[in-house]
Design an enzyme around this catalytic site. Structure first.
Site, PDB file in Angstrom:
ATOM      1  N   ASP A   1      42.913  32.350  40.180  1.00  0.00           N
ATOM      2  CA  ASP A   1      41.486  32.682  40.278  1.00  0.00           C
ATOM      3  C   ASP A   1      40.650  31.400  40.388  1.00  0.00           C
ATOM      4  OD1 ASP A   1      38.875  33.646  39.929  1.00  0.00           O
ATOM      5  OD2 ASP A   1      39.539  35.231  38.562  1.00  0.00           O
TER       6      ASP A   1
ATOM      7  N   SER B   1      35.310  40.883  36.425  1.00  0.00           N
ATOM      8  CA  SER B   1      34.493  39.684  36.577  1.00  0.00           C
ATOM      9  C   SER B   1      33.258  39.740  35.668  1.00  0.00           C
ATOM     10  CB  SER B   1      34.140  39.499  38.063  1.00  0.00           C
ATOM     11  OG  SER B   1      33.576  38.249  38.302  1.00  0.00           O
TER      12      SER B   1
ATOM     13  N   HIS C   1      40.791  35.973  42.551  1.00  0.00           N
ATOM     14  CA  HIS C   1      39.728  36.723  41.883  1.00  0.00           C
ATOM     15  C   HIS C   1      39.687  38.148  42.435  1.00  0.00           C
ATOM     16  CE1 HIS C   1      36.379  36.961  39.215  1.00  0.00           C
ATOM     17  NE2 HIS C   1      35.563  37.379  40.163  1.00  0.00           N
TER      18      HIS C   1
END
Ligand SMILES: *[C@@H]1O[C@H](CO)[C@@H](O)[C@H](O)[C@H]1NC(C)=O
Ligand SMILES: *[C@@H]1O[C@H](CO)[C@@H](O)[C@H](O)[C@H]1NC(C)=O
Length: 259
Positions: free
Chosen positions: A205, A151, A237
């Site tokens: 995601d 991320s 995610h």
């Protein structure tokens, strides 16, 4: 030449031997590698591979340490891992809340069009470079240094490997995005352009849109680099076991035998 010239009597030599025996036992108990204590630093057993893991927004380094347990291949026995924690700073997308964050993020979900603060990213990049440079100073071949991140940490991974002055072993971006403007391209060295990139992104995601990940390969193409892009259907995610096992074989295939 005698081995222990300073010991005048066999009794002294025996006491010294007993002392070192207990010292070795003590070091072993404390989990310290007694071999590194007894051998010079040019020891071939010393860490030859360095893997840096950069966590996501609001997370911490220690919380991500279990990742290394997926790397059970013998090649990773002597790898050195580092799981740093991001500094606490105010995050715009969370209404200014202070949390572990590598750089500021303006909106969630992150899209390929989300605003960027490049100077904030570049400050974080300098810290990553300092960590890598320290390992190089300790004798690790830069091509055995792998930067990986999830991320926000994935976005920082990409920026860090692109702006590092040397070729690294690889950069692995999980559910990340491009946090640099294309104006940065002229600052990317020919050496950095040789660093292999692995890009993995879950197609479901909703925090960092798959579309933001998909903007990675065209950006790299503009730089003059290619990457291995892996799309994971039904993955949100997060990072799956499958992705980590693929990372293990991806790194394994790129390890250099000598440091
Ligand atoms: C990078 O892009 C952002 C918009 O996302 C813009 O505000 C900023 O001025 C740009 N920075 C540079 C150095 O081009
Ligand atoms: C961008 O980051 C810099 C340095 O971290 C900071 O001083 C500046 O205020 C930020 N700009 C915006 C528009 O948030």
């Amino acid at each position: 030449m005698r081995l222990l010239p300073m010991f005048s009597s066999p009794l002294t030599a025996a006491l010294v031997a007993v002392f070192f025996f207990f010292l070795a036992v003590l070091l072993q108990r404390r989990g310290l590698p007694s071999s590194s204590f007894l051998r010079p630093s040019s020891d071939p057993m010393a860490a030859r591979t360095f893997i840096l893991w950069l966590h996501g927004l609001g997370d911490s380094g220690p919380a991500n340490e279990p990742i290394r347990t997926f790397f059970s291949a013998p090649e990773f026995k002597l790898s050195k891992w580092s799981f740093p924690s991001a500094p606490h700073s105010s995050v715009s997308c969370n209404y200014g809340a202070v949390m572990p964050s590598w750089f500021d993020i303006y909106e969630i979900p992150v899209t390929s069009e989300s605003p960027k603060n490049e100077s904030d990213v570049l400050k974080a990049v300098q810290n990553v470079h300092a960590i890598a440079a320290k390992e190089v100073d300790n004798g690790v071949n830069p091509e055995n240094i792998f930067v990986c991140g999830f991320s926000q940490g994935g976005a920082l991974t990409l920026a860090s490997v692109l702006l590092y002055p040397r070729t690294l072993g690889g950069g692995a971006v999980f559910s990340g995005w491009v946090s640099l403007n294309s104006s940065i391209i002229e600052r990317i060295s020919p050496e950095a352009k040789k660093t292999p990139i692995l890009w993995s992104h879950g197609m479901a995601d909703r925090t960092v849109l798959f579309e933001a990940g998909q903007a990675g390969p065209p950006f790299l193409e503009q730089v003059g680099m290619s990457c291995e892009f892996k799309a994971y259907p039904n993955v949100g995610h997060s990072i799956t076991t499958e992705e980590l096992l693929h990372l293990q074989s991806w790194i394994k295939a790129r390890l250099k035998s000598s440091s």
